[in-house]
Design a protein around this motif. Structure first.
Motif, PDB file in Angstrom:
ATOM      1  N   THR A 162      69.239 -23.175  -8.844  1.00  0.00           N
ATOM      2  CA  THR A 162      70.300 -23.374  -9.693  1.00  0.00           C
ATOM      3  C   THR A 162      71.675 -23.050  -9.305  1.00  0.00           C
ATOM      4  N   ALA A 163      71.806 -22.662  -7.837  1.00  0.00           N
ATOM      5  CA  ALA A 163      72.940 -22.334  -7.415  1.00  0.00           C
ATOM      6  C   ALA A 163      74.017 -23.422  -7.390  1.00  0.00           C
ATOM      7  N   LYS A 164      75.427 -22.863  -7.526  1.00  0.00           N
ATOM      8  CA  LYS A 164      76.470 -23.891  -7.459  1.00  0.00           C
ATOM      9  C   LYS A 164      77.304 -23.428  -6.034  1.00  0.00           C
ATOM     10  N   ARG A 229      82.668 -18.298  12.072  1.00  0.00           N
ATOM     11  CA  ARG A 229      82.986 -17.278  11.156  1.00  0.00           C
ATOM     12  C   ARG A 229      81.827 -16.513  10.786  1.00  0.00           C
ATOM     13  N   TRP A 230      81.771 -15.161  11.035  1.00  0.00           N
ATOM     14  CA  TRP A 230      80.622 -14.272  10.486  1.00  0.00           C
ATOM     15  C   TRP A 230      81.108 -13.474   9.034  1.00  0.00           C
ATOM     16  N   LEU A 231      80.116 -13.636   7.963  1.00  0.00           N
ATOM     17  CA  LEU A 231      80.461 -12.846   6.949  1.00  0.00           C
ATOM     18  C   LEU A 231      79.453 -11.668   6.503  1.00  0.00           C
ATOM     19  N   GLY A 232      78.820 -11.419   7.692  1.00  0.00           N
ATOM     20  CA  GLY A 232      78.102  -9.998   7.474  1.00  0.00           C
ATOM     21  C   GLY A 232      76.784 -10.235   6.873  1.00  0.00           C
ATOM     22  N   ALA A 233      76.072  -9.335   6.359  1.00  0.00           N
ATOM     23  CA  ALA A 233      74.870  -9.314   5.745  1.00  0.00           C
ATOM     24  C   ALA A 233      74.662  -9.476   4.045  1.00  0.00           C
ATOM     25  N   LEU A 234      74.147 -10.273   3.530  1.00  0.00           N
ATOM     26  CA  LEU A 234      73.835 -10.332   2.187  1.00  0.00           C
ATOM     27  C   LEU A 234      72.690  -9.986   1.742  1.00  0.00           C
ATOM     28  N   ASP A 235      72.543  -9.406   0.495  1.00  0.00           N
ATOM     29  CA  ASP A 235      71.335  -9.051  -0.072  1.00  0.00           C
ATOM     30  C   ASP A 235      70.759 -10.213  -0.534  1.00  0.00           C
ATOM     31  N   HIS A 236      69.247 -10.470  -0.402  1.00  0.00           N
ATOM     32  CA  HIS A 236      68.739 -11.852  -0.602  1.00  0.00           C
ATOM     33  C   HIS A 236      69.236 -12.056  -2.342  1.00  0.00           C
ATOM     34  N   GLU A 237      69.169 -11.230  -3.249  1.00  0.00           N
ATOM     35  CA  GLU A 237      69.474 -11.439  -4.452  1.00  0.00           C
ATOM     36  C   GLU A 237      70.842 -11.687  -4.754  1.00  0.00           C
ATOM     37  N   ASP A 238      71.862 -11.475  -3.869  1.00  0.00           N
ATOM     38  CA  ASP A 238      73.278 -11.742  -4.099  1.00  0.00           C
ATOM     39  C   ASP A 238      73.552 -13.062  -4.292  1.00  0.00           C
ATOM     40  N   PRO A 239      74.288 -13.415  -5.717  1.00  0.00           N
ATOM     41  CA  PRO A 239      74.348 -14.794  -6.002  1.00  0.00           C
ATOM     42  C   PRO A 239      75.410 -15.432  -4.904  1.00  0.00           C
ATOM     43  N   LEU A 240      76.083 -14.566  -4.199  1.00  0.00           N
ATOM     44  CA  LEU A 240      76.901 -15.266  -3.068  1.00  0.00           C
ATOM     45  C   LEU A 240      75.972 -16.055  -1.982  1.00  0.00           C
ATOM     46  N   LEU A 241      74.920 -15.362  -1.565  1.00  0.00           N
ATOM     47  CA  LEU A 241      74.093 -16.017  -0.764  1.00  0.00           C
ATOM     48  C   LEU A 241      73.527 -17.568  -1.328  1.00  0.00           C
ATOM     49  N   ALA A 242      73.137 -17.686  -2.453  1.00  0.00           N
ATOM     50  CA  ALA A 242      72.568 -18.912  -3.015  1.00  0.00           C
ATOM     51  C   ALA A 242      73.701 -19.624  -3.089  1.00  0.00           C
ATOM     52  N   SER A 243      75.162 -19.266  -3.499  1.00  0.00           N
ATOM     53  CA  SER A 243      75.812 -20.160  -3.609  1.00  0.00           C
ATOM     54  C   SER A 243      76.493 -20.665  -2.273  1.00  0.00           C
ATOM     55  N   ALA A 244      76.246 -19.822  -1.006  1.00  0.00           N
ATOM     56  CA  ALA A 244      76.853 -20.396   0.221  1.00  0.00           C
ATOM     57  C   ALA A 244      75.603 -21.419   0.585  1.00  0.00           C
ATOM     58  N   TYR A 245      74.485 -21.092   0.164  1.00  0.00           N
ATOM     59  CA  TYR A 245      73.558 -22.559   0.630  1.00  0.00           C
ATOM     60  C   TYR A 245      74.116 -23.964  -0.083  1.00  0.00           C
ATOM     61  N   VAL A 264      65.147 -22.083   5.392  1.00  0.00           N
ATOM     62  CA  VAL A 264      64.975 -23.349   5.107  1.00  0.00           C
ATOM     63  C   VAL A 264      64.593 -24.012   3.596  1.00  0.00           C
ATOM     64  N   LEU A 265      63.716 -23.258   3.039  1.00  0.00           N
ATOM     65  CA  LEU A 265      63.197 -23.485   1.775  1.00  0.00           C
ATOM     66  C   LEU A 265      64.414 -23.299   0.823  1.00  0.00           C
ATOM     67  N   GLU A 266      64.945 -22.289   0.872  1.00  0.00           N
ATOM     68  CA  GLU A 266      65.999 -21.734   0.156  1.00  0.00           C
ATOM     69  C   GLU A 266      67.231 -22.614   0.241  1.00  0.00           C
ATOM     70  N   ALA A 267      67.775 -23.223   1.311  1.00  0.00           N
ATOM     71  CA  ALA A 267      68.612 -24.094   1.597  1.00  0.00           C
ATOM     72  C   ALA A 267      68.392 -25.422   0.765  1.00  0.00           C
ATOM     73  N   LEU A 268      66.911 -25.999   1.139  1.00  0.00           N
ATOM     74  CA  LEU A 268      66.585 -27.206   0.329  1.00  0.00           C
ATOM     75  C   LEU A 268      66.721 -27.095  -1.286  1.00  0.00           C
ATOM     76  N   ALA A 269      66.243 -25.924  -1.576  1.00  0.00           N
ATOM     77  CA  ALA A 269      66.094 -25.674  -3.023  1.00  0.00           C
ATOM     78  C   ALA A 269      67.650 -25.751  -3.669  1.00  0.00           C
ATOM     79  N   ALA A 270      68.344 -25.515  -2.932  1.00  0.00           N
ATOM     80  CA  ALA A 270      69.896 -25.211  -3.452  1.00  0.00           C
ATOM     81  C   ALA A 270      70.317 -26.949  -3.211  1.00  0.00           C
ATOM     82  N   GLY A 271      69.709 -27.899  -2.582  1.00  0.00           N
ATOM     83  CA  GLY A 271      70.052 -29.254  -2.347  1.00  0.00           C
ATOM     84  C   GLY A 271      70.822 -29.391  -1.278  1.00  0.00           C
ATOM     85  N   THR A 272      70.677 -28.714  -0.257  1.00  0.00           N
ATOM     86  CA  THR A 272      71.378 -28.932   1.073  1.00  0.00           C
ATOM     87  C   THR A 272      70.512 -29.379   2.198  1.00  0.00           C
ATOM     88  N   PRO A 273      70.813 -30.074   3.210  1.00  0.00           N
ATOM     89  CA  PRO A 273      69.734 -30.665   4.276  1.00  0.00           C
ATOM     90  C   PRO A 273      69.887 -29.752   5.307  1.00  0.00           C
TER      91      PRO A 273
END
Length: 348
Positions: A162-164, A229-245, A264-273
């Motif tokens: 559901t990420a945007k 550019r490096w943005l540092g580490a993000l928690d897996h549950e952080d909405p910013l990570l899903a939005s980045a994908y 890879v699975l998470e990127a595809l789930a977000a709709g990104t090749p």
């Protein structure tokens, strides 16, 4: 039924795919059935004998001792070994020869990591592989009985579907096309090779992930590129990570090897090749237009694949449909069936 979950002691001192796999599996198991209770075992405070089933994640880092202890207590053991798909008959043969030579030199007071992994695989009652490539590696590289191996791929957390991309763009100010690399920054993950592959492509590289102290110089080598550019580490549950994908044009994982990469699975789930290493157990039938596999050291091939996907992106919903079956609830139901299979067998 009480299930004890274990891995190596330092597991949760960092963040990665295995940590997510363990947490999500435990949570899904506990939501599956009121008669089933799964928990992370603290070996300093709890006894293995308090549990009905022991499930060990990773066959490395000394975990064979956990398997041995459980077997000595007569407990059924499930092992998720995370064996690299690069193990084949030749690699296994060479490792066994090296193990015998090391034993002779040290009067058999030394065990190789191969021997320890092989013992864990042999002692476990059931072995869970993440894909067909890992199953073949377990069989051919470690001479494990095929009959006791099950194949259950990892799941994907729902927030990635559901990420945007708006949240990521608003927070970072990155508004144009870019390539995203998620994972620990290291020479093994090969972000430097990726940055070099993207030179002149007008596709900047954005990295998200932790950096170990010994890899700081490696990170600085990458950041010499004005496009990195490096943005540092993000928690897996952080909405910013899903939005980045979701915001990325392409997600890249050019590492030297992967088993069943969640990123890879998470990127595809977000709709990104995705463009990823060809040394992986991940196999998705019919995914050629949205998932490209390239040798980790083939910079020209990586560049061509990334530029091609970025310039002609597949439809986002069709990308998501490739992985919609990968849920942690499905994983939990499959793993729970293994537990139920073992407990009556042991009781008999």
């Amino acid at each position: 039924m009480r299930i004890g979950i274990l891995s190596y002691p330092m597991l949760f001192q960092r963040e990665g795919g295995l940590q997510v796999q363990v947490r999500e599996t435990v949570a899904a198991l506990n939501h599956l059935d009121a008669s089933m209770s799964a928990e992370l075992v603290d070996p300093a405070r709890q006894k293995l004998s308090d549990f009905d089933v022991i499930h060990v994640f990773s066959a490395f880092n000394g975990n064979f001792r956990v398997v041995e202890s459980a077997v000595e207590l007569g407990l059924p053991v499930v092992l998720s070994p995370l064996v690299s798909p690069t193990w084949n008959r030749n690699a296994g043969f060479r490792a066994r020869v090296a193990d015998r030579l090391a034993g002779r030199i040290c009067s058999y007071n030394l065990q190789t990591s191969y021997a320890q992994t092989k013992r864990a695989l042999q002692l476990a009652d059931l072995v869970i592989a993440l894909g067909e490539a890992e199953r073949e590696a377990i069989i051919n590289g470690f001479l494990t009985d095929r009959a006791k191996i099950r194949v259950f791929p990892n799941g994907i957390s729902r927030q990635f579907f559901t990420a945007k991309g708006e949240l990521f763009r608003h927070r970072t100010g990155i508004v144009g096309p870019f390539v995203l690399a998620v994972g620990a920054v290291s020479s093994y993950k090969n972000q430097l090779g990726l940055a070099r592959a993207l030179e002149g492509s007008e596709l900047p590289l954005v990295m998200i992930g932790p950096v170990a102290r010994e890899e700081h110089d490696y990170l600085q080598s990458i950041l010499k590129s004005p496009w990195a550019r490096w943005l540092g580490a993000l928690d897996h549950e952080d909405p910013l990570l899903a939005s980045a994908y979701a915001a990325a044009s392409v997600v890249a994982l050019p590492s030297q090897g992967e088993i069943f990469p969640l990123s890879v699975l998470e990127a595809l789930a977000a709709g990104t090749p995705v463009v990823m290493t060809q040394d992986s157990a991940l196999q998705l039938e019919g995914s050629e237009t949205m998932l490209r596999k390239v040798a980790w050291n083939d910079q020209a091939g990586q560049r061509d694949a990334i530029v091609g996907l970025a310039s002609r992106p597949p439809e986002r919903t069709s990308v998501q449909s490739m992985v919609e079956q990968f849920t942690w609830q499905r994983v939990a139901s499959q793993v729970a069936a293994c537990y139920r299979e073992l407990v009556p067998a042991k009781a008999a």
